[in-house]
Design a protein around this motif. Structure first.
Motif, short mmCIF file in Angstrom:
data_model
loop_
_atom_site.label_atom_id
_atom_site.label_comp_id
_atom_site.label_asym_id
_atom_site.label_seq_id
_atom_site.Cartn_x
_atom_site.Cartn_y
_atom_site.Cartn_z
N ALA A 50 -10.64 -3.31 0.37
CA ALA A 50 -9.48 -2.45 0.63
C ALA A 50 -9.91 -1.14 1.29
CB ALA A 50 -8.73 -2.18 -0.67
N GLN A 51 -11.01 -0.56 0.83
CA GLN A 51 -11.50 0.66 1.47
C GLN A 51 -11.89 0.40 2.91
OE1 GLN A 51 -14.66 2.36 -0.91
NE2 GLN A 51 -13.46 2.26 -2.79
N LEU A 52 -12.52 -0.74 3.17
CA LEU A 52 -12.89 -1.09 4.54
C LEU A 52 -11.66 -1.18 5.43
CD1 LEU A 52 -15.07 -2.16 6.58
CD2 LEU A 52 -14.48 -4.45 5.75
N ALA A 53 -10.61 -1.85 4.94
CA ALA A 53 -9.39 -2.02 5.74
C ALA A 53 -8.71 -0.69 6.00
CB ALA A 53 -8.44 -2.98 5.03
N PHE A 54 -8.52 0.13 4.98
CA PHE A 54 -7.79 1.38 5.17
C PHE A 54 -8.63 2.43 5.90
CE2 PHE A 54 -5.42 -0.51 1.60
CZ PHE A 54 -4.15 -0.49 2.16
N GLY A 55 -9.94 2.36 5.76
CA GLY A 55 -10.77 3.24 6.57
C GLY A 55 -10.66 2.93 8.05
N THR A 56 -10.61 1.63 8.39
CA THR A 56 -10.42 1.24 9.78
C THR A 56 -9.05 1.63 10.29
OG1 THR A 56 -11.82 -0.67 9.22
CG2 THR A 56 -10.79 -0.66 11.38
N ILE A 57 -8.04 1.52 9.44
CA ILE A 57 -6.69 1.95 9.83
C ILE A 57 -6.67 3.45 10.11
CG2 ILE A 57 -4.34 2.26 8.94
CD1 ILE A 57 -4.62 -0.41 7.53
N THR A 58 -7.40 4.22 9.33
CA THR A 58 -7.47 5.67 9.57
C THR A 58 -8.10 5.96 10.93
OG1 THR A 58 -7.67 6.03 7.17
CG2 THR A 58 -8.27 7.85 8.63
N LEU A 59 -9.15 5.24 11.28
CA LEU A 59 -9.74 5.41 12.61
C LEU A 59 -8.75 5.03 13.70
CD1 LEU A 59 -13.38 4.06 12.14
CD2 LEU A 59 -12.62 6.43 12.21
N LEU A 60 -7.99 3.97 13.49
CA LEU A 60 -6.98 3.58 14.46
C LEU A 60 -5.92 4.67 14.62
CD1 LEU A 60 -5.50 1.63 16.33
CD2 LEU A 60 -4.56 0.50 14.30
N ALA A 61 -5.50 5.27 13.52
CA ALA A 61 -4.52 6.35 13.60
C ALA A 61 -5.03 7.51 14.44
CB ALA A 61 -4.15 6.81 12.20
N ALA A 62 -6.30 7.88 14.25
CA ALA A 62 -6.87 8.98 15.02
C ALA A 62 -7.02 8.62 16.49
CB ALA A 62 -8.22 9.38 14.43
N ALA A 63 -7.32 7.35 16.79
CA ALA A 63 -7.53 6.93 18.17
C ALA A 63 -6.23 6.77 18.94
CB ALA A 63 -8.32 5.62 18.20
N ALA A 64 -5.13 6.46 18.24
CA ALA A 64 -3.87 6.13 18.91
C ALA A 64 -2.93 7.30 19.03
CB ALA A 64 -3.18 4.98 18.17
N MET A 65 -3.34 8.52 18.66
CA MET A 65 -2.40 9.64 18.67
C MET A 65 -1.84 9.93 20.05
SD MET A 65 -4.06 12.41 16.00
CE MET A 65 -5.64 12.47 16.84
#
Length: 564
Positions: free
Chosen positions: A173-188
């Protein structure tokens, strides 16, 4: 003035990896390991026990416990996901399979978020290749798509991802949500509304999965980086920075209200970090992505002087630094490093447009030899277990897993054979057709890692299940106690995994051992070392009935006592 980009990429080098091939590779990686096995020891079976307790209503959703034992990790969300799955899906389905369905979705979500995060990072101006004087350079979208393919292949190629990404634990779960956080920062800069939503989902998911401190530090770093991104495509940088700070504050508040804040830092110089084993972990866990990530930092080193303009480097580098720091200062080290694999793979992807042909050939040949030899070894040992020839591998298996009886099943054999044929076709494609695609150097590493995982989860799965699950051990325990399903059994000094295994594999009514109420039960199961620490007054009314040792580890023993 911006330093020149080290990426020199022509349009013919960014041809798309066929989608059907990428989807098939991802499916071959995701599903083996979730299907057809029992819950494995320690983290897997312990999490399964808490999920069953929540689904049955035997414990609080905010303070889960199992016979009074709290979870070893502070995350709540993974237990909720498994419990919700048990409540939603039919009870006739195998609970072992049902609780894995949300985690299959988490691993798929990790791969999707990884691809899109690399795609948006590769679209940033600082990541673009050099423009040719007379045209012909790679188009931005095609270039970003090729880099994203390479990033996803690099993640699947990491040797440390396979086992931990197929456990029903908070670390996936940490792996998945950590990757989602990176996606959020990249897609701004490209999808503001989606990025705003993913910011909260990623940080809150990290906190609820047992990593609130890492979520806060990661979010604060992204907020600082966003504040300084002047002269880029991102607009309203100040608003975005405030949004990230608000998300961090909200996440921290929720984690505080739920009691998830708990510092687990250790002094690695005092509390027993084995530096030799830690060095091996850092070398092999993220292999072969970390050498490519270091190559990226070297070739793009001039761009690091302006970190706000080159978020394709600084964003994953920030998470990589946090993951390595957690590896050095927390336990267990390998699971802490798991969160850094997406960041390492992102950096590795940007090494692809700068690789020299000789270095790419070296990666191909090393990968080809390593995974081919590994695949041959897996097949030879399996054939030895089935036929007895050659004799030595079968003898080694019998020594390591006494009592294990090999079985043959057509479906796993067909899957393993198909994976091997696919590997041979991939090798033939890579060695005979020298395509110019920049992702070509990571096709063999990703394919080889997938081949090894599929072979292990098909040919070797019965033997691995026998050695890594608690089912054989619990069968010996059940055979030692002549009791029916209504019997009361005390458990004394057992860990969470042992308690969960007893609850799942035995029909007895379990309760924690207490001297004042121990006479209510005729039987007690404990560990010999724990029982030896109790006072004579507490142990006087009990006599040894049997000792059940794990078949694959005679040192792992359970002492079975009967009331006098």
């Amino acid at each position: 003035m911006n330093p020149p980009s080290p990426a020199i990429v022509a349009q013919n080098a960014v041809r798309t990896l066929p989608r059907w091939a990428l989807w098939l590779l991802c499916a071959a990686y995701v599903f083996p390991g979730f299907i057809g096995r029992s819950p494995w020891r320690e983290t897997d079976i312990a999490s399964f026990g808490y999920m069953r307790a929540l689904a049955a209503g035997d414990t609080s959703w905010l303070r889960p416990s199992m016979l009074g034992l709290s979870p070893s990790t502070e995350g709540l969300l993974p237990y909720w996901l498994g419990a919700w799955a048990l409540q939603i899906f039919p009870s006739s389905w195998s609970p072992e399979w049902v609780v894995r369905l949300p985690f299959i979705a988490l691993l798929v979500l990790t791969f999707m978020s990884m691809w899109w995060a690399v795609y948006y990072l590769a679209r940033t101006p600082g990541a673009q290749p050099v423009a040719f004087a007379f045209g012909g350079e790679a188009r931005p979208q095609d270039y970003a798509r090729a880099i994203a393919d390479g990033g996803l292949l690099a993640l699947m190629a990491c040797l440390g991802l396979a086992q931990f990404s197929h456990e029903t634990s908070s670390y996936l779960a940490q792996l998945a949500f950590g990757t989602i956080t990176l996606l959020a920062a990249a897609a701004m800069a490209y999808h503001p509304r989606l990025a705003a939503a993913l910011t909260g989902i990623g940080l809150l998911g990290l906190a609820l999965s047992g990593a609130p401190s890492l979520a806060s530090i990661l979010g604060l770093g992204i907020a600082l980086l966003t504040w300084h991104t002047r002269g880029t495509e991102l607009q309203h940088q100040g608003t975005w920075a405030i949004w990230w700070l608000c998300a961090v504050a909200f996440t921290s508040f929720i984690a505080w209200k739920l009691g998830l804040w708990e510092w687990r830092l250790i002094n690695p110089w005092v509390e027993g970090k084995e530096w030799q084993s830690l060095g091996r972990l850092l070398t092999w866990f993220s292999w072969p992505a970390w050498p490519l990530a270091l190559w990226t930092l070297w070739r793009w080193r001039h761009q690091l002087a302006a970190p706000a303009r080159h978020t394709h480097l600084t964003l994953p580098l920030w998470l990589w630094v946090l993951a390595v720091g957690a590896t050095l200062t927390t336990q267990p080290a390998d699971r802490a490093l798991l969160l850094g694999l997406p960041a390492i793979s992102m950096l590795a992807a940007f090494a692809l447009p700068t690789l020299r042909r000789s270095l790419g050939a070296l990666i191909d040949w090393f990968t080809l030899i390593f995974f081919t030899i590994s695949g041959i070894a897996i097949w030879v040992i399996w054939i030895s277990m089935q036929t007895g020839f050659p004799a030595k591998p079968a003898a080694n298996v019998a020594r390591l897993a006494p009592g294990f009886t090999p079985t043959f099943s057509w479906f796993p054999f067909a899957v393993a054979l198909a994976a091997t044929v696919a590997w041979l076709l991939l090798v033939a494609w890579r060695t005979r057709r020298h395509r110019a695609a920049i992702w070509k150097s990571l096709v063999l590493p990703a394919g080889g890692a997938t081949l090894g995982w599929v072979l292990l989860m098909t040919l070797w799965l019965p033997a691995l299940d026998y050695g890594r699950s608690d089912a054989p051990h619990m069968r010996l325990v059940r055979a030692a106690i002549p009791a029916d399903g209504t019997a009361c059994v005390n458990v004394a000094g057992l860990g969470r995994a042992e308690v969960a295994a007893l609850q799942y594999y035995t029909p007895w009514q379990l309760q924690l051992f207490r001297v004042d109420r121990a006479r209510n039960c005729e039987w007690t199961i404990t560990e010999p070392a724990y029982w030896a620490t109790l006072s004579p007054a507490a142990t006087a009314q009990w006599k040894q009935h049997a000792i059940a040792a794990r078949p694959t580890d005679k040192k792992d023993r359970l002492l079975i006592l009967q009331r006098r």
